[in-house]
Design a protein around this motif. Structure first.
Motif, PDB file in Angstrom:
ATOM      1  N   SER A 167       5.565 -13.977   9.538  1.00 12.46           N
ATOM      2  CA  SER A 167       5.126 -12.652   9.987  1.00 12.46           C
ATOM      3  C   SER A 167       5.816 -11.580   9.136  1.00 12.46           C
ATOM      4  N   LEU A 168       5.038 -10.593   8.758  1.00 14.76           N
ATOM      5  CA  LEU A 168       5.538  -9.500   7.918  1.00 14.76           C
ATOM      6  C   LEU A 168       5.216  -8.178   8.607  1.00 14.76           C
ATOM      7  N   SER A 169       6.238  -7.341   8.799  1.00 15.94           N
ATOM      8  CA  SER A 169       6.015  -5.999   9.358  1.00 15.94           C
ATOM      9  C   SER A 169       6.623  -4.977   8.408  1.00 15.94           C
ATOM     10  N   VAL A 170       5.910  -3.913   8.170  1.00 13.82           N
ATOM     11  CA  VAL A 170       6.421  -2.857   7.293  1.00 13.82           C
ATOM     12  C   VAL A 170       6.328  -1.528   8.031  1.00 13.82           C
ATOM     13  N   LYS A 171       7.472  -0.883   8.120  1.00 16.85           N
ATOM     14  CA  LYS A 171       7.497   0.458   8.714  1.00 16.85           C
ATOM     15  C   LYS A 171       7.522   1.485   7.586  1.00 16.85           C
ATOM     16  N   LEU A 172       6.697   2.512   7.703  1.00 13.02           N
ATOM     17  CA  LEU A 172       6.719   3.594   6.708  1.00 13.02           C
ATOM     18  C   LEU A 172       6.882   4.919   7.428  1.00 13.02           C
ATOM     19  N   ASN A 173       7.475   5.854   6.732  1.00 16.13           N
ATOM     20  CA  ASN A 173       7.678   7.163   7.347  1.00 16.13           C
ATOM     21  C   ASN A 173       7.583   8.258   6.296  1.00 16.13           C
ATOM     22  N   ASN A 174       6.646   9.184   6.498  1.00 12.14           N
ATOM     23  CA  ASN A 174       6.544  10.334   5.590  1.00 12.14           C
ATOM     24  C   ASN A 174       7.030  11.577   6.308  1.00 12.14           C
ATOM     25  N   LYS A 175       8.073  12.160   5.771  1.00 13.79           N
ATOM     26  CA  LYS A 175       8.578  13.403   6.355  1.00 13.79           C
ATOM     27  C   LYS A 175       7.683  14.564   5.912  1.00 13.79           C
ATOM     28  N   GLY A 176       7.601  15.584   6.764  1.00 13.26           N
ATOM     29  CA  GLY A 176       6.955  16.817   6.333  1.00 13.26           C
ATOM     30  C   GLY A 176       7.813  17.462   5.244  1.00 13.26           C
ATOM     31  N   LYS A 177       7.253  18.386   4.503  1.00 12.11           N
ATOM     32  CA  LYS A 177       7.979  19.096   3.434  1.00 12.11           C
ATOM     33  C   LYS A 177       8.656  18.110   2.477  1.00 12.11           C
ATOM     34  N   SER A 178       7.910  17.050   2.131  1.00 13.82           N
ATOM     35  CA  SER A 178       8.491  16.056   1.232  1.00 13.82           C
ATOM     36  C   SER A 178       7.794  16.027  -0.117  1.00 13.82           C
ATOM     37  N   SER A 179       6.765  16.879  -0.298  1.00 12.51           N
ATOM     38  CA  SER A 179       6.030  16.787  -1.558  1.00 12.51           C
ATOM     39  C   SER A 179       5.425  18.137  -1.926  1.00 12.51           C
ATOM     40  N   ARG A 180       5.126  18.311  -3.210  1.00 14.00           N
ATOM     41  CA  ARG A 180       4.444  19.537  -3.677  1.00 14.00           C
ATOM     42  C   ARG A 180       2.952  19.297  -3.888  1.00 14.00           C
ATOM     43  N   TRP A 181       2.484  18.072  -3.634  1.00 12.24           N
ATOM     44  CA  TRP A 181       1.067  17.745  -3.792  1.00 12.24           C
ATOM     45  C   TRP A 181       0.756  16.662  -2.767  1.00 12.24           C
ATOM     46  N   TYR A 182      -0.483  16.175  -2.725  1.00 12.38           N
ATOM     47  CA  TYR A 182      -0.824  15.119  -1.779  1.00 12.38           C
ATOM     48  C   TYR A 182      -0.192  13.809  -2.244  1.00 12.38           C
ATOM     49  N   PRO A 183       0.762  13.278  -1.495  1.00 14.50           N
ATOM     50  CA  PRO A 183       1.428  12.053  -1.954  1.00 14.50           C
ATOM     51  C   PRO A 183       0.721  10.783  -1.507  1.00 14.50           C
ATOM     52  N   GLY A 184      -0.255  10.920  -0.597  1.00 12.80           N
ATOM     53  CA  GLY A 184      -0.847   9.725  -0.009  1.00 12.80           C
ATOM     54  C   GLY A 184       0.080   9.140   1.032  1.00 12.80           C
ATOM     55  N   ALA A 185      -0.361   8.050   1.640  1.00  9.43           N
ATOM     56  CA  ALA A 185       0.399   7.470   2.738  1.00  9.43           C
ATOM     57  C   ALA A 185       0.066   5.998   2.860  1.00  9.43           C
ATOM     58  N   GLY A 186       1.113   5.179   2.978  1.00 10.28           N
ATOM     59  CA  GLY A 186       0.849   3.776   3.294  1.00 10.28           C
ATOM     60  C   GLY A 186       1.136   2.823   2.158  1.00 10.28           C
ATOM     61  N   LEU A 187       0.616   1.609   2.325  1.00 13.95           N
ATOM     62  CA  LEU A 187       0.766   0.577   1.292  1.00 13.95           C
ATOM     63  C   LEU A 187      -0.352   0.806   0.282  1.00 13.95           C
ATOM     64  N   TYR A 188      -0.149   1.782  -0.571  1.00 17.51           N
ATOM     65  CA  TYR A 188      -1.232   2.256  -1.441  1.00 17.51           C
ATOM     66  C   TYR A 188      -1.276   1.502  -2.771  1.00 17.51           C
ATOM     67  N   ARG A 189      -0.303   0.630  -2.983  1.00 17.16           N
ATOM     68  CA  ARG A 189      -0.347  -0.254  -4.149  1.00 17.16           C
ATOM     69  C   ARG A 189      -0.152  -1.690  -3.659  1.00 17.16           C
ATOM     70  N   ASN A 190      -0.234  -2.653  -4.561  1.00 18.30           N
ATOM     71  CA  ASN A 190      -0.272  -4.047  -4.112  1.00 18.30           C
ATOM     72  C   ASN A 190       1.066  -4.559  -3.585  1.00 18.30           C
ATOM     73  N   VAL A 191       0.955  -5.516  -2.687  1.00 25.76           N
ATOM     74  CA  VAL A 191       2.115  -6.220  -2.120  1.00 25.76           C
ATOM     75  C   VAL A 191       1.960  -7.688  -2.503  1.00 25.76           C
TER      76      VAL A 191
END
Ligand code: GAL
Length: 812
Positions: A167-191
């Motif tokens: 079993s694999l669990s991944v927690k992600l957290n994006n803080k507000g005020k963390s970027s100057r552009w749209y950074p995206g969110a999640g497992l956006y590249r391969n695992v």
């Protein structure tokens, strides 16, 4: 006869068996694309093996949870002064990060098998990017965490796995005020899960360079870091056709490293025109038992930076005709997709671009592979912030603990790509101010040098006066200037390197197919429709028009080239409309968010693409209500001079000249009085003879839809995309450049509707819903394959229009 056939048959069986055996006994990579469960929110219990995720959404990775919207002004509303834009007073800003719901915590879960696992093996889990602050749990145990959403990283999970049902669990957290552009969110590249023997080549342990090259022979230096005892390494080089070129065997090790120098005779060089790639297969043995096998593509090429000749590729002085790119792919968000990246590069190739800067972070492996294959030079960047913040929760939070690790992983994971010709340790970092910043610049540059002594390091510097004073600029391998064209000369005089790179240029703003009057130059110009004029005369308070850079590139041999901000529009940073809603994506792109070329594309193409003709007229010629009113006409062309005709009447010849930067690179008829009909341009050769022509016409009402796929067939792999450009024409087939019809999309057969995009930075229509308005007469529909090969039909309909279909195909 029969015996021969039997022998042939037997040898084929033997060959194919041994191949299968070798692969399974050495290294296995399992890419976790399917079967993922996803939920936004906080679920600490989701680390546990028995957690019930049945109600969670089922998704595939790469995945961007925020791209589905909806757009919402409140998401990234901030009252700030953007100091790097020279602002002193805080004002309300919206759409800065795309107004998409990327902020907050989310969880991903999956299960995986490692079929050939036993206790003697080593298992790694590799993330090629996870946005952001990932925490990773395997079979209920935390196996590691990282912070930077753009970093590549892996953990050794050997102790925690079994052969089935992990079993694999991944927690992600994006803080507000963390970027100057749209950074995206999640497992956006391969695992990926990687299975190795204990005796093995280290992850990213191969480093191939080509320090000496001449026509007869190239020295291919292969350094291979390994773990284990009594090892033998066999490195075999294959050419692009798959023929074995040369093989070298060694048992001599220095510490944990083998070093081989292999001679490749009559080498075929990698360059931007002929991006020839070799392949090295490294096999690691204990005795005669194969323990590991790693394949590395590489190119034989020489790069050099010299105060007299600038940058040279294989001895040929070459200027960077580059663009900066953020990592989002418009309507796909940040979920990496090879066909979307390939399409971008095809568009840029046709424009004549030869270089990409991954602003302001680590590029995807997929993008680098494509750049190797298609012949682009690459400036791989790492950070937009060091220790001093630009945004409250940016990289400054992690710099001390992670900067070295992030740089090390960037370099080790990507250093074999021949496309990479320079690293960048930062972009406009506020640390340009003060002596601490100079130390940090040196520290980071030294890490790059330690990891890769073959490539120089730059920083995109905007505080040019400060870095002249502090010594920051003087220590860089390559001083990169962002904008500040008026300071190039002084920086060249004061810095010791003898050249300057335009690490970021232009930031001209425009909206595809939108023109404003009167036609005049202006900084931070705002219009009532929240669009920027496509006459290409509007820019930002810190930036400039394309020609200001062209002049430096053309007249100053010590300018290494430029990276235009940006090749494509991106989500977020809607300057000059960041104080008005609903602007939510950029206006900087040479191409819009849908990848459709703006007029500016042809301005760059007329200079950069030296092989093909460019002859482009603007604006469009549908100006009902402007009859008799001055409506300037520009032509972007590689020809020096041209004659313009309106309804058969000559409006005179224009020739490029030095009376202004614009006159040097554009042909402009400033006092054309609009009348509907046909506008024709005839290009003249150096003897004044007509050599090419182009015309545009005033259209009637929208009548019929035209569908043009960028490619077919596509691959039946559930990921490949066809990009279908939809436009509308009148009864006579003339394009309607102002049409805004609401369209609907339907995909049948072995494909699915993926998204649409019209390039309108103020549109709040969600990309994944199968309906969208045309913007300036066009939009793009993305059709995705399923895993079954076959026919795919896209049908587009719109009220009052004849609907149209296009047949696509997918193949295995
Ligand atoms: C630069 C910055 C880019 C982008 C650009 C817009 O200063 O490096 O990330 O913000 O300005 O013009």
């Amino acid at each position: 006869m029969k015996t021969k056939a039997l022998l042939l048959f037997l040898s084929i069986i033997i060959l194919s068996c041994s191949k299968t055996k070798k692969e399974s006994s050495t290294l296995e990579i399992i890419t976790l694309k399917e079967g993922w469960k996803f939920q936004k929110g906080s679920f600490p219990d989701a680390v546990s093996v028995d957690f019930d995720d049945a109600n969670w959404e089922t998704i595939t990775v790469p995945h961007d949870w925020a791209i589905y919207g909806p757009f919402d002004k409140e998401i990234d509303k901030q009252v700030v002064a953007i100091t790097q834009n020279g602002e002193e007073v805080a004002t309300e800003k919206t759409g800065r990060t795309g107004a998409l719901p990327y902020i907050g915590e989310a969880w991903y879960r999956n299960t995986f098998d490692v079929p050939n696992y036993d206790k003697s093996k080593k298992v790694l889990i590799l993330f090629e990017g996870a946005m952001s602050e990932p925490e990773v749990f395997v079979n209920g145990k935390k196996v590691g965490e990282w912070k930077y959403g753009y970093a590549y990283f892996y953990f050794d999970i050997s102790e925690h796995v079994q052969s089935t049902n992990n079993s694999l669990s991944v927690k992600l957290n994006n803080k507000g005020k963390s970027s100057r552009w749209y950074p995206g969110a999640g497992l956006y590249r391969n695992v990926r899960v990687i299975l190795k023997n204990q005796e093995s080549i280290d992850q990213w342990g191969t480093f191939i360079t080509t320090p000496n090259i001449n026509e007869e022979v190239a020295q291919v230096n292969v350094k291979t870091n390994v773990t284990g005892d009594n090892l033998k390494l066999v490195t075999t080089i294959f050419d692009a056709e798959g023929n074995e070129v040369v093989s070298n065997e060694t048992t001599t090790r220095f510490g944990n490293q083998f070093e081989q120098n292999i001679a490749v005779k009559n080498p075929k060089l990698w360059d931007t025109e002929n991006p020839y790639l070799y392949k090295a297969i490294s096999k690691l043995y204990v005795g005669n038992t194969l323990k590991d096998e790693v394949t590395t593509k590489f190119g034989i090429r020489d790069i050099n930076y010299d105060r007299n000749t600038g940058f040279s590729l294989n001895g040929k002085p070459t200027k960077f005709k580059g663009v900066c790119l953020h990592h989002d792919l418009g309507p796909l968000g940040t979920a990496v997709n090879t066909s979307a990246l390939r399409r971008q590069l095809e568009i840029l190739k046709d424009m004549g671009a030869n270089a990409i800067r991954s602003s302001h972070n680590m590029p995807s492996f997929e993008q680098l592979e494509l750049c190797d294959e298609m012949g682009f030079l690459f400036l791989a960047e790492s950070f937009d912030e060091w220790k001093k913040p630009k945004v409250e929760n940016g990289y400054n939070l992690y710099f001390d603990d992670y900067a070295e690790k992030d740089v090390v992983n960037l370099v080790r994971a990507t250093r074999n790509h021949p496309s990479i010709v320079m690293w960048s340790s930062g972009n406009e970092v506020p640390d340009q101010w003060g002596s601490e910043g100079v130390k940090r610049a040196k520290w980071l540059q030294d890490i790059f040098h330690r990891e890769d002594p073959t490539r120089p390091v730059t920083v995109g510097m905007d505080q040019v006066k400060a870095v002249m004073e502090s010594g920051f600029g003087a220590i860089m391998d390559i001083p990169g200037l962002n904008y500040r064209v008026h300071l190039y000369e002084e920086a060249y005089e004061r810095f010791p390197q003898g050249f300057i790179l335009g690490s970021e240029t232009a930031s001209t703003v425009s909206s595809r197919g939108i023109y404003h009057f009167p036609v005049e130059k202006g900084s931070m110009v705002q219009h009532d429709d929240y669009q920027s004029s496509s006459y290409d005369l509007e820019y930002c308070s810190w930036s400039n028009l394309p020609e200001d850079d062209f002049i430096l590139q053309d007249d100053k041999p010590w300018v290494l080239g430029e990276f235009v901000w940006t090749g494509f529009d991106y989500l977020g940073e809607p300057t000059p409309y960041d104080e008005v809603w609903p602007s939510r994506s950029s206006y900087f792109g040479i191409n819009d968010l849908a990848g459709l070329p703006k007029d500016r594309y042809y301005l760059y193409r007329s200079r950069w693409n030296t092989k093909d003709e460019t002859l482009h007229i603007l604006p469009h010629w549908n100006w009902e209500g402007r009859e008799g009113v001055t409506t300037p006409v520009f032509v972007y062309t590689n020809y020096n001079s041209a004659e313009l005709f309106l309804n058969g009447k000559s409006l005179g010849i224009q020739t490029k000249n030095n009376s202004s930067p614009q006159h040097r690179y554009r042909l402009m008829w400033m006092d054309v009085k609009y009348e509907p009909g046909t506008l024709k341009v005839v290009a003249l050769d150096d003897n004044g003879n007509p050599t090419a022509e182009k015309e545009i016409k005033t259209s009637g009402k929208p009548h019929q839809l035209i569908l043009e796929p960028n490619t077919t067939p596509i691959k039946a792999n559930g990921e490949d995309l066809a990009f279908v450009t939809v436009s509308v024409v009148d009864e006579n087939g003339i394009p309607c450049p102002t049409a805004t019809n609401q369209l609907k999309f339907e995909v049948t057969g072995n494909g699915r509707y993926r998204a649409a995009c019209n390039g309108n930075a103020t549109s709040l229509e969600q990309f994944h819903l199968p309906t969208m308005k045309l913007f300036s007469g066009k939009l793009v529909v993305l059709v995705q394959s399923t895993k079954e090969a076959g026919d795919i039909t896209l049908t587009v309909s719109g009220e009052g229009l004849e609907s149209s279909s296009v047949q696509l195909k997918s193949i295995l």
